[in-house]
Scaffold this motif. Structure first.
Motif, short mmCIF file in Angstrom:
data_model
loop_
_atom_site.label_atom_id
_atom_site.label_comp_id
_atom_site.label_asym_id
_atom_site.label_seq_id
_atom_site.Cartn_x
_atom_site.Cartn_y
_atom_site.Cartn_z
N THR A 146 -0.04 3.99 -9.08
CA THR A 146 -0.80 4.34 -7.87
C THR A 146 -1.99 3.41 -7.69
N ARG A 195 0.84 -1.20 0.00
CA ARG A 195 0.00 0.00 0.00
C ARG A 195 0.88 1.25 0.00
N SER A 196 1.93 1.25 0.83
CA SER A 196 2.82 2.42 0.86
C SER A 196 3.52 2.61 -0.48
N GLN A 199 1.28 4.29 -2.77
CA GLN A 199 1.17 5.71 -2.41
C GLN A 199 2.47 6.47 -2.67
N GLN A 200 3.41 5.82 -3.36
CA GLN A 200 4.69 6.44 -3.73
C GLN A 200 5.50 6.83 -2.50
N GLN A 201 5.41 6.02 -1.45
CA GLN A 201 6.18 6.31 -0.25
C GLN A 201 7.08 5.13 0.08
#
Lengths: 202, 448
Positions: free
Chosen positions: B442, B37-38, B41-43
Motif C-alpha cells: 500500500t 496509485r490505484s 490502493q489495491q484496486q
C-alpha cells in the motif's frame, strides 16, 4: 485564376485517393489456395492433414475386417481427444470435423455424438419425456455404443536459427477398438516448413 | 544594439525558460501515476481502467499490451489476460525485423522512438504468465504449448548472448516448465527441465540472489528416483541433506496445490539527464539515459495451511535483479548512443546558426531553434513492463484427496502478517490445482 482551379482539382483528387486507401479491403480466396502469412499452423495445414487422413482411413482394410468379424454392416466411431503437443495453440477441431464428415458421407461408418454433445441430447430427451406427445417421444437407453474411438496427437519439432526456423509438424490419428484396445488404423501426416523472417521493416 | 547582439541577448533567457519547460515534458514513466496509485490502493480494476485510457503511440503498442494483460490478470480476468498476452507475442514477432527508419530516428531524435519489443526477460515473462493463466484455468495442454515456446525462446537467446551473461537461462521458466511436464506425466522432460532449473539457480545465485527453492530440491530427488537414476538421486540427497521425500507414486495418490505469489512491482525506469550550456558556443547540450529505481516491498513468504498440513513459499525469481542487471549490461551502449546523438544535434544547430551569411540574426535564431528542438527531444527511453512483479514466490503442497479450507497467510520480513485469506478447494487424486496471488504494497512509491 486557372492555377487556383488546378490546385483545387488536385486537392480533391488527393483527398479521394486518401479516402479510398483507408477503406477496408476484402478479397475472397479460393479455399484450396495456400496463403502463408506468419509461417505458423494455418488452414492449409489443416486441409492437407484432413485430405491425407480421409484418403488413408477409407482405403485401409479395417472396415472390411470389421464387417467380416462382427456381421454388422457399419462400425460406429466416436471422436476422442486430439491432443495438441505442439509449440503452437492449434485448433484441432478443423480436421477432426473434416474427417468425421468425410467418413459419414462415405456411408461406410456411423459416428456417435461426443461426450459433450451427448449430454445436451440427453437433456433434450429428458425434456421430451415430460413435454412431448407420447407417439413422438424418444426413450432413454437406446443409444448406439461406439465400436471405435478416434484419437490423435499433433507434435512439432522446431529448429530456430537467427532469422530462419525449420518447423516440422507430425499429426497422428489412431482408431482404437473399444472392445479390445486394438489399434486398427494409424494415419500420419508430416508437414515441413522453412520460415525465413524478414530482416527489415518500415 | 545590432541585430546580432539582440539574438545573442535573447539566447540565455530563452534557454533558461526552456530548461524549466523540460521538466514538464513527460517520459513514459511519468504517464502511469494514476495506474500505480490505484494499484497501491489495491484496486486493480481501477488501475486497468486508468491504464486503458492512455492512448499509446504505435511504437509503445507491445508495452501497452503487456501492462494491460498483467492488469487484467490482477483483476481476475484470466481469459482477457490470455488474449491480450497472446496478442503481445504476435506483435513482438512482427517487430523482430530491423527498421531502418526507427534506427535513424533513434540516432537523431531519441531511443524512445524505437518500437518497444521488451527485453529478453520481459519476453520470457509473457510466456510465463500465459502458462500461469492457462494452468489456473485448468488448461494443461495449452500451458504445455507455452512451455515449448519458452524453450524455443531461451534456445534462440542462448545463440545470441554470451555464455557468461547471468541471464542466459530463466530459472523460474525452467522450473515452471518442469512442473507442467510432471503434471502431464512426461517424466523425462520434467527431469530435464528440473535439471536445467537446478543449474540456472546455481549459476544465478551470485547475480540475482535467488537460492535453490526448497521445493525444487524435493522435485529433483523425486524425479531422479522415478527415472531410476540412482547416482543422481544420491548426489542430490547428499547435496541438499534430504533423506525422506514423497515418492512420485505417493504424490500421484494425493492432490497437490501449487501456489504462486507475485510480490511487489518490478523496478521502474527513470530518466537521468545532464543539461548544460556549452560556454564556448552558447548552445545547450543535453544527454539523457534511463536508470532503474527499485521498488522495495515488505513481502517475505507466504504460509499455506490446510488441516494439519502446511507449506511455505520460497522465492523462485527476482525480476528486479534481472531487470537491473539487464540494464547494467546495456547502459554503455545506451550512453554511447546518447552522446553521439548530442554531438549530432549540436553539429546540426551549429550548421543552422551559420547558414545564410546575409541575414545573421535570422540564422542565429534558427540555430537556437534547432538547438532547443534537439534538447527538447532528448529524452531517455524509460519504457519497461512496470506491472511485472518484483519477485515471484512458489509453494507446492501435496494433500490427500478431499475438500479443504486453505488458509493463506502472507508474511513480511519481520514476521508481521501482511494479509491472509481463505480459499475453499477440492482436490481429486493426482490432481494439481494452481493458484496465484498478486501482492502490492500500500506504500508503493508513486511519483507525484
Amino acid at each position: 485564376m486557372s492555377g487556383y482551379r488546378w490546385l483545387r482539382a488536385g486537392l480533391v483528387l488527393v483527398a479521394l485517393a486518401a479516402v479510398s486507401a483507408c477503406a477496408t479491403k476484402v478479397e475472397r480466396l479460393d479455399e484450396s489456395k495456400a496463403v502463408d502469412l506468419s509461417g505458423g499452423w494455418n488452414d492449409t495445414d489443416s486441409r492437407l492433414v484432413s485430405q491425407e487422413m480421409i484418403q488413408d482411413s477409407l482405403s485401409r482394410p479395417w472396415l472390411q475386417e470389421f464387417r467380416g468379424r462382427s456381421g454388422q454392416s457399419r462400425p460406429a466411431v466416436i471422436v476422442g481427444e486430439v491432443r495438441n503437443l505442439s509449440h503452437e495453440h492449434i485448433n484441432t477441431n478443423t480436421f477432426t470435423l473434416d474427417l468425421e464428415r468425410a467418413l459419414i458421407n462415405s456411408g461406410k461408418v456411423d459416428f456417435v455424438a461426443t461426450k459433450d454433445e451427448r449430454k445436451g441430447i440427453r437433456d433434450e430427451r429428458k425434456d421430451q419425456d415430460l413435454n412431448a406427445r407420447q407417439d413422438t417421444r424418444n426413450a432413454m437407453g437406446k443409444e448406439l455404443g461406439a465400436d471405435f474411438m478416434l484419437t490423435g496427437t499433433i507434435n512439432t519439432i522446431v529448429d530456430p536459427n537467427g532469422n530462419e526456423q525449420l518447423l516440422f509438424y507430425q499429426v497422428n490419428m489412431t482408431l482404437i477398438s473399444l472392445s479390445d484396445n486394438r489399434k486398427v488404423w494409424v494415419g500420419q501426416k508430416d508437414i515441413r516448413k522453412l520460415v525465413t523472417r524478414s530482416k527489415m521493416r518500415f | 544594439m545590432s541585430a546580432d547582439g539582440a539574438a545573442a541577448g535573447l539566447r540565455w533567457p530563452c534557454a533558461a525558460a526552456c530548461l524549466a519547460a523540460l521538466a514538464g515534458c513527460a517520459t513514459f514513466s511519468d504517464t502511469i501515476q494514476s495506474t500505480e496509485r490505484s494499484l497501491a490502493q489495491q484496486q486493480p480494476k481501477a488501475a486497468l481502467a486508468a491504464y486503458e485510457k492512455l492512448k499509446p503511440n504505435p511504437a509503445d503498442r507491445v508495452l501497452y499490451l503487456m501492462n494491460t494483460g498483467m492488469l487484467e490478470r490482477m483483476s481476475g480476468d484470466y481469459d482477457a489476460s490470455t488474449q491480450t498476452l497472446e496478442q503481445t507475442k504476435r506483435q513482438i514477432e512482427d517487430l523482430r525485423a530491423l527498421s531502418l527508419r526507427e534506427q535513424a530516428l533513434s540516432v537523431t531524435v531519441n531511443d524512445a522512438t524505437k518500437s518497444f519489443v521488451g527485453e529478453d526477460y520481459e519476453r520470457v515473462m509473457v510466456n510465463n504468465f500465459l502458462a500461469l493463466n492457462y494452468l489456473e484455468r485448468g488448461q494443461l495442454d495449452a500451458a504445455r504449448v507455452e512451455a515449448l515456446q519458452v524453450d524455443i525462446l531461451l534456445r534462440e537467446k542462448q545463440q545470441r548472448t554470451a555464455k557468461n551473461n547471468p541471464y542466459a537461462e530463466d530459472a523460474f521458466s525452467r522450473y515452471l516448465t518442469g512442473i507442467i511436464y510432471e503434471d502431464e506425466g512426461e517424466w523425462s522432460d520434467a527431469m530435464i527441465a528440473y535439471r536445467k532449473a537446478y543449474e540456472a539457480y546455481n549459476r544465478q545465485l551470485k547475480s540475482f540472489g535467488v537460492g535453490m527453492p526448497e521445493t525444487l530440491k524435493h522435485d529433483l530427488i523425486r524425479l531422479a528416483d522415478r527415472m531410476g537414476i540412482a547416482d543422481e538421486a544420491k548426489r542430490y540427497r547428499e547435496e541438499f541433506k534430504i533423506d525422506q521425500t514423497l515418492s512420485e507414486a505417493d504424490l500421484l495418490e494425493r492432490g497437490e496445490i501449487i501456489f504462486i505469489v507475485n510480490a511487489g512491482l518490478a523496478p521502474v525506469k527513470r530518466e537521468r539527464s545532464v543539461t548544460a550550456p556549452n560556454p564556448a558556443t552558447g548552445r545547450i547540450i543535453r544527454v539523457a539515459v534511463p536508470e532503474y529505481r527499485p521498488r522495495a516491498h515488505a513481502f517475505a513468504y507466504a504460509l499455506l495451511s490446510a488441516d494439519a498440513a502446511s507449506a511455505k513459499t520460497s522465492r523462485v525469481e527476482n525480476v528486479e535483479a534481472i531487470a537491473m542487471k539487464t540494464l547494467d549490461s546495456e547502459i554503455a551502449g545506451i550512453t554511447a548512443r546518447a552522446i553521439a546523438r548530442a554531438v549530432a544535434k549540436d553539429t546540426l544547430a551549429a550548421a543552422a546558426a551559420s547558414s545564410g551569411s546575409n541575414n545573421s540574426s535570422g540564422a542565429a535564431l534558427l540555430g537556437l531553434a534547432v538547438n532547443l528542438a534537439g534538447v527538447f527531444t532528448e529524452r531517455a527511453d524509460t519504457r519497461s513492463w512496470f506491472t511485472l512483479p518484483g519477485d515471484i514466490h512458489l509453494a507446492r503442497m501435496p494433500l490427500p484427496p478431499g475438500e479443504y479450507k486453505l488458509k493463506i497467510d502472507l508474511h513480511g520480513a519481520d514476521e508481521r502478517v501482511l494479509g491472509s485469506r481463505e480459499v475453499k478447494i477440492s482436490l481429486r487424486k493426482g490432481e494439481k490445482k494452481y493458484l496465484s496471488q498478486h501482492w502490492i504494497p500500500t506504500n508503493l512509491e508513486v511519483r507525484p
